[in-house]
Design a protein around this motif. Structure first.
Motif, PDB file in Angstrom:
ATOM      1  N   GLU A   6       0.830  -1.203   0.000  1.00  0.00           N
ATOM      2  CA  GLU A   6       0.000   0.000   0.000  1.00  0.00           C
ATOM      3  C   GLU A   6       0.867   1.255   0.000  1.00  0.00           C
ATOM      4  OE1 GLU A   6      -2.152  -2.779   3.076  1.00  0.00           O
ATOM      5  OE2 GLU A   6      -0.101  -2.188   2.603  1.00  0.00           O
ATOM      6  N   CYS A  22      -2.731   0.156  -3.910  1.00  0.00           N
ATOM      7  CA  CYS A  22      -2.290  -1.164  -3.452  1.00  0.00           C
ATOM      8  C   CYS A  22      -1.841  -1.951  -4.675  1.00  0.00           C
ATOM      9  CB  CYS A  22      -3.410  -1.878  -2.723  1.00  0.00           C
ATOM     10  SG  CYS A  22      -3.055  -3.593  -2.301  1.00  0.00           S
ATOM     11  N   TRP A  36     -10.472  -3.213   1.265  1.00  0.00           N
ATOM     12  CA  TRP A  36      -9.766  -2.250   2.103  1.00  0.00           C
ATOM     13  C   TRP A  36     -10.364  -2.315   3.508  1.00  0.00           C
ATOM     14  CZ3 TRP A  36      -5.449   0.441   0.904  1.00  0.00           C
ATOM     15  CH2 TRP A  36      -5.113   0.590  -0.444  1.00  0.00           C
ATOM     16  N   ARG A  38      -9.488  -0.988   7.810  1.00  0.00           N
ATOM     17  CA  ARG A  38      -8.715  -0.033   8.603  1.00  0.00           C
ATOM     18  C   ARG A  38      -8.769  -0.416  10.071  1.00  0.00           C
ATOM     19  NH1 ARG A  38     -12.620   5.321   7.904  1.00  0.00           N
ATOM     20  NH2 ARG A  38     -14.336   4.621   9.249  1.00  0.00           N
ATOM     21  N   SER A  50     -14.974  -3.120  -0.562  1.00  0.00           N
ATOM     22  CA  SER A  50     -14.485  -4.288  -1.293  1.00  0.00           C
ATOM     23  C   SER A  50     -15.035  -4.277  -2.708  1.00  0.00           C
ATOM     24  CB  SER A  50     -14.857  -5.583  -0.576  1.00  0.00           C
ATOM     25  OG  SER A  50     -16.260  -5.723  -0.494  1.00  0.00           O
ATOM     26  N   ILE A  70     -13.834   2.773  -4.119  1.00  0.00           N
ATOM     27  CA  ILE A  70     -12.870   1.714  -4.394  1.00  0.00           C
ATOM     28  C   ILE A  70     -12.877   1.434  -5.900  1.00  0.00           C
ATOM     29  CG2 ILE A  70     -14.547  -0.140  -3.982  1.00  0.00           C
ATOM     30  CD1 ILE A  70     -12.249  -1.814  -2.827  1.00  0.00           C
ATOM     31  N   LEU A  81      -8.185   3.322  -3.369  1.00  0.00           N
ATOM     32  CA  LEU A  81      -9.236   3.802  -2.492  1.00  0.00           C
ATOM     33  C   LEU A  81      -9.161   5.323  -2.497  1.00  0.00           C
ATOM     34  CD1 LEU A  81     -11.512   2.909  -0.535  1.00  0.00           C
ATOM     35  CD2 LEU A  81      -9.867   3.268   1.323  1.00  0.00           C
ATOM     36  N   TYR A  94      -4.608   1.847   7.237  1.00  0.00           N
ATOM     37  CA  TYR A  94      -5.442   1.252   6.188  1.00  0.00           C
ATOM     38  C   TYR A  94      -4.702   0.088   5.539  1.00  0.00           C
ATOM     39  CZ  TYR A  94      -8.900   4.919   6.519  1.00  0.00           C
ATOM     40  OH  TYR A  94      -9.899   5.758   6.964  1.00  0.00           O
ATOM     41  N   TYR A  95      -5.411  -1.025   5.421  1.00  0.00           N
ATOM     42  CA  TYR A  95      -4.840  -2.246   4.869  1.00  0.00           C
ATOM     43  C   TYR A  95      -5.578  -2.662   3.607  1.00  0.00           C
ATOM     44  CZ  TYR A  95      -2.750  -2.804   9.512  1.00  0.00           C
ATOM     45  OH  TYR A  95      -2.043  -2.626  10.675  1.00  0.00           O
ATOM     46  N   CYS A  96      -4.809  -3.126   2.652  1.00  0.00           N
ATOM     47  CA  CYS A  96      -5.354  -3.732   1.446  1.00  0.00           C
ATOM     48  C   CYS A  96      -5.318  -5.246   1.628  1.00  0.00           C
ATOM     49  CB  CYS A  96      -4.507  -3.308   0.249  1.00  0.00           C
ATOM     50  SG  CYS A  96      -4.968  -4.034  -1.320  1.00  0.00           S
TER      51      CYS A  96
END
Length: 126
Positions: A6, A22, A36, A38, A50, A70, A81, A94-96
């Motif tokens: 990311e 990402c 995505w 968080r 998503s 997204i 995002l 924030y995570y992918c």
């Protein structure tokens, strides 16, 4: 080996925008659902958005609906995002996430994804 990286986080003021990216490698990206999530300090990881690989079908959490978008670029193995009208409560890592899925699947649960990025910090503060 599937890897997700990311980028795009940072410190912004309320009302500002950011776009997270990402990049996914080691996978047949076009057949993966992407999500995505968080996580704020002291809180559980929560769903943000998503997208399936066909359609696509797109889902958002109520807290970001209408502000975040997204998207995916299958030619460049990248998920995005777009975050607009950011609020202090959007502050989080924030995570992918990615998972090979059926064409219209796009899980809203972290348990639906085996592959994760390292996260990028988003801080919204005046």
């Amino acid at each position: 080996q599937v890897q997700l990286v990311e980028s795009g986080g940072g410190l912004v003021q309320p009302g500002d925008s950011l776009r997270l990216s990402c990049i996914v490698s080691g996978a047949t990206f076009k057949y993966y659902a992407l999500g995505w999530f968080r996580q704020a300090p002291g809180k559980e990881r929560e769903f943000v958005a998503s997208i399936s690989w066909s359609g696509p079908r797109i889902y958002y959490s109520d807290s970001v609906q209408g502000r975040f978008t997204i998207s995916r670029d299958n030619a460049n193995n990248t998920a995005y995002l777009q975050m607009n009208t950011l609020k202090p409560e959007d502050t989080a890592v924030y995570y992918c996430a990615a998972e090979p899925s059926g064409p219209w699947d796009a899980s809203e649960s972290p348990n639906g994804y085996r592959h994760w990025g390292q996260g990028t910090q988003v801080t919204v503060s005046s």
